[in-house]
Design an enzyme around this catalytic site. Structure first.
Site, PDB file in Angstrom:
ATOM      1  N   PHE A 138       0.849  -1.191   0.000  1.00 30.32           N
ATOM      2  CA  PHE A 138       0.000   0.000   0.000  1.00 30.32           C
ATOM      3  C   PHE A 138       0.881   1.236   0.000  1.00 30.32           C
ATOM      4  CE2 PHE A 138      -2.303   3.561   1.731  1.00 30.32           C
ATOM      5  CZ  PHE A 138      -3.488   3.515   0.998  1.00 30.32           C
ATOM      6  N   ASP A 223       9.429   2.525   1.653  1.00 30.97           N
ATOM      7  CA  ASP A 223       8.292   3.273   2.173  1.00 30.97           C
ATOM      8  C   ASP A 223       8.216   3.036   3.682  1.00 30.97           C
ATOM      9  OD1 ASP A 223       5.859   4.282   2.956  1.00 30.97           O
ATOM     10  OD2 ASP A 223       4.720   3.456   1.266  1.00 30.97           O
ATOM     11  N   LYS A 252       2.860   9.886   8.299  1.00 29.47           N
ATOM     12  CA  LYS A 252       2.175   9.471   9.530  1.00 29.47           C
ATOM     13  C   LYS A 252       2.765  10.094  10.801  1.00 29.47           C
ATOM     14  CE  LYS A 252      -0.643   5.813   7.851  1.00 29.47           C
ATOM     15  NZ  LYS A 252      -0.389   5.294   6.512  1.00 29.47           N
TER      16      LYS A 252
HETATM   17  C1  LIG Z   1      -0.662   5.520   5.024  1.00 29.92           C
HETATM   18  C2  LIG Z   1       0.346   5.058   4.056  1.00 29.92           C
HETATM   19  C3  LIG Z   1       0.581   5.718   2.836  1.00 29.92           C
HETATM   20  C4  LIG Z   1      -0.247   6.898   2.393  1.00 29.92           C
HETATM   21  O1  LIG Z   1      -0.078   7.984   3.231  1.00 29.92           O
HETATM   22  P1  LIG Z   1      -1.202   9.141   3.284  1.00 29.92           P
HETATM   23  O2  LIG Z   1      -0.663  10.128   4.280  1.00 29.92           O
HETATM   24  O3  LIG Z   1      -2.479   8.509   3.680  1.00 29.92           O
HETATM   25  O4  LIG Z   1      -1.267   9.741   1.933  1.00 29.92           O
HETATM   26  C5  LIG Z   1       1.589   5.250   2.018  1.00 29.92           C
HETATM   27  N1  LIG Z   1       2.340   4.180   2.376  1.00 29.92           N
HETATM   28  C6  LIG Z   1       2.154   3.538   3.531  1.00 29.92           C
HETATM   29  C7  LIG Z   1       3.038   2.392   3.888  1.00 29.92           C
HETATM   30  C8  LIG Z   1       1.144   3.922   4.401  1.00 29.92           C
HETATM   31  O5  LIG Z   1       0.931   3.250   5.539  1.00 29.92           O
END
Ligand SMILES: *Cc1c(COP(=O)(O)O)cnc(C)c1O
Length: 395
Positions: A138, A223, A252
């Site tokens: 994701f 990520d 986050k």
């Molecule tokens: C939450 C998340 C995203 C997206 O971040 P947003 O601030 O919601 O745009 C991307 N990668 C990972 C691993 C995430 O947990």
């Protein structure tokens, strides 16, 4: 007004893209949230791994207030002091070299993709570069980020997506190698897959990916949006693997509630990728967001939060393992530090999550069969005991 009215009026005005739980939160203190009816909840979700410091941290709030009194926004046409401070602290914690601040995780992913494509373009002048991403990953919901998100269900209605993306299986090095072509410019993955169901990368897998990237001058994008910022017991999860990304994405817990993300480059990538005119943002790196980031780094140090995670996480693991032993419908635990998942078989996770909420406990689901625990990093053993008690009531 009561909860029901707030919810009804919200649904009248807000586009229905979430099936929200029927609770309206009003305030928070430490690891507890309170709804508009005055009911208290122990929070093991932290607004999806965001509120690492816990609610109502005075120093954090004072830093924001004092920044608001000075200046909130300037644009990137000019310099501002919190931008410098936040960037320096992120560089130091990551051991990487250059930061670009964004407003969200998704935008950090977009920037990382653009930086990787530009790097490859400057090398060979081609305009057909490819990115390898993982199944069940994701990375966000914008078209670029969605294109590297390995979940066909999220993608289907929005095709055609960004081209040049190939998918491989997480923790299966051979499947990644099979997708490499002379056009591959980057491999993107979460160090610990979050939304997909809390899957930490195997050390051999990540080492193998790094070696593969080095051999072919492919950029490794890690990520760390969910697993970063101390959650797994180091500033960033990759720091426990002895591998370093070329580009890292972060969001986050970076601002602990103020919307901010970042992509961070190593020297090699920074020297030969994005230049003035290539990328930009009106809000990104604004003084308010950066004051939050800067204070978050200070408070993490002051509270020794990363060390605290290392101390408290084994207790959470032990307690969750205990539940796996005790309940037949729990088939395992996965995770790293304070990013943990319980695998549920034969019972709908959504019902357990809902029941927990009724019992004053916030947990969230991940994937189709996992209860996810991503609490504020300040939690104590007593909080864990209380969480287990309420969770067992919900079972
Ligand atoms: C939450 C998340 C995203 C997206 O971040 P947003 O601030 O919601 O745009 C991307 N990668 C990972 C691993 C995430 O947990």
């Amino acid at each position: 007004m009561n909860s029901k009215e707030y919810m009804e009026r919200t649904e009248q005005a807000v586009l229905h893209t979430y099936n929200r739980f029927p609770v309206v939160f009003e305030k928070g203190e430490g690891v507890y949230l309170t709804d508009v009816e005055g009911k208290k909840y122990l929070d093991f979700g932290a607004g999806i791994a965001v509120f690492a410091l816990g609610y109502g941290n005075r120093e954090y709030e004072d830093a924001l207030k004092s920044q608001i009194e000075k200046i909130i926004h300037t644009s990137n046409l000019y310099y501002n002091v919190p931008l410098m401070e936040a960037a320096e602290k992120l560089v130091k914690a990551s051991g990487m070299d250059k930061v670009f601040f964004t407003n969200s995780g998704t935008e950090a992913i977009e920037g990382a993709i653009k930086a990787a494509r530009k790097y490859a373009y400057l090398k060979d002048g081609r305009t057909d570069h490819e990115i390898i991403a993982m199944n069940h990953s994701f990375h966000g919901r914008s078209i670029g980020a969605l294109s590297v998100t390995g979940n066909p269900h999220y993608q289907e209605a929005f095709r055609p997506l960004m081209g040049g993306v190939r998918f491989a299986d997480f923790n299966d090095l051979e499947s990644v190698k099979a997708q490499v072509t002379e056009r591959t410019c980057a491999i993107i993955l979460e160090t610990v897959q979050g939304e997909g169901g809390i899957y930490p990368a195997d050390p051999e897998f990540l080492e193998g990916i790094r070696t593969l990237c080095d051999e072919k001058d492919i950029l490794l994008i890690l990520d760390e949006i969910q697993c970063g910022m101390g959650r797994t017991g180091s500033w960033f999860a990759w720091q426990q693997y002895g591998v370093k990304p070329d580009i890292m994405t972060c969001a986050k817990a970076l601002g602990c509630g103020v919307p901010v993300g970042a992509f961070v480059l190593n020297e090699k990538t920074a020297e030969s990728s994005l230049v003035p005119g290539d990328h930009g943002t009106t809000y990104g790196g604004n003084p308010l967001a950066c004051a939050a980031v800067s204070k978050v780094f200070d408070l993490f140090e002051e509270l020794d939060l990363v060390q605290h995670v290392r101390e408290v996480a084994p207790y959470l693991e032990q307690k969750l393992d205990g539940l796996v032993q005790k309940y037949e419908f729990l088939s395992g635990r996965r995770g790293k530090g304070l990013m943990q998942g319980l695998v549920v078989t034969g019972r709908p996770v959504g019902e357990i999550v809902k029941k927990s909420l009724d019992n004053g406990l916030i947990v969230i689901s991940a994937g189709s069969d996992v209860i996810r625990f991503v609490p504020p990093l300040i939690i104590t053993k007593e909080d864990i005991d209380e969480m287990i008690e309420r969770l067992e009531q919900s079972f």
